[in-house]
Design an enzyme around this catalytic site. Structure first.
Site, short mmCIF file in Angstrom:
data_model
loop_
_atom_site.label_atom_id
_atom_site.label_comp_id
_atom_site.label_asym_id
_atom_site.label_seq_id
_atom_site.Cartn_x
_atom_site.Cartn_y
_atom_site.Cartn_z
N LYS A 90 0.85 -1.20 0.00
CA LYS A 90 0.00 0.00 0.00
C LYS A 90 0.88 1.24 0.00
CE LYS A 90 -3.64 2.08 2.85
NZ LYS A 90 -4.54 1.81 4.00
N SER A 130 -9.35 2.16 2.28
CA SER A 130 -8.28 2.88 1.62
C SER A 130 -7.26 1.98 0.93
CB SER A 130 -7.58 3.78 2.62
OG SER A 130 -6.83 3.06 3.57
N SER A 146 -10.19 -0.30 6.19
CA SER A 146 -9.35 -0.01 5.03
C SER A 146 -8.86 -1.24 4.27
CB SER A 146 -8.14 0.82 5.45
OG SER A 146 -8.56 2.08 5.90
#
Length: 167
Positions: free
Chosen positions: A58, A133, A157
């Site tokens: 990420k 996210s 997320s």
């Protein structure tokens, strides 16, 4: 490891343009590391339980020598000097970093869309979001362009993209 990385990079080339899941790709670094992994195995060396396994991270987690933006324009050119702890541990276990996956600015939205890289699309329906996210990571794993991705989760997320992407 070289064969796996080559095949994964071919899948990224084929599917990522429509998905926009991987926002920073380090193909050269991944190929180099895969060759080193194969040479180590030929010498009888094992780097750890993830020896030669490709991964993505990420874009909110620092990766030494590879741009980490957090999807936030003031960090568009930020290249960390060190790895986040999770990244360092995965590398020491033998994993090979392919690149970074897209996030909303500062990981604070339920979709992976930011002013630097744009919107990530859901691999099952490009008109839909993969969530956020860690949406880039969820889309990348669901589409088979990353064997695994490391995200972070405070308010869903990782869980939301996993759900939206059928993982």
């Amino acid at each position: 490891a070289t064969a796996v990385v080559d095949e994964t990079l071919a899948r990224i080339a084929r599917f990522n343009p429509a998905l926009n899941a991987i926002c920073t790709l380090d193909a050269t670094g991944a190929i180099h590391r895969a060759r080193e992994a194969d040479a180590a195995l030929a010498r009888g060396e094992l780097w750890g339980p993830l020896h030669g396994v490709p991964m993505t991270i990420k874009d909110a987690l620092e990766t030494a020598g590879l741009r980490t933006t957090g999807g936030y324009p003031p960090l568009a050119d930020h290249v960390p000097a060190r790895d986040a702890s999770a990244v360092a541990r995965l590398r020491s276990a033998g994993a090979i970093l392919l690149g970074k996956t897209n996030v909303p600015p500062l990981s604070s939205d339920f979709r992976a869309d930011n002013p630097i890289f744009g919107r990530t699309n859901n691999p099952w329906n490009l008109a839909h979001t993969p969530g956020g996210s860690t949406g880039g990571g969820g889309a990348a794993v669901a589409a088979g362009i990353s064997p695994f991705d490391v995200g972070s989760d405070l308010a869903g997320s990782v869980r939301i993209p996993a759900h939206y992407c059928g993982l």
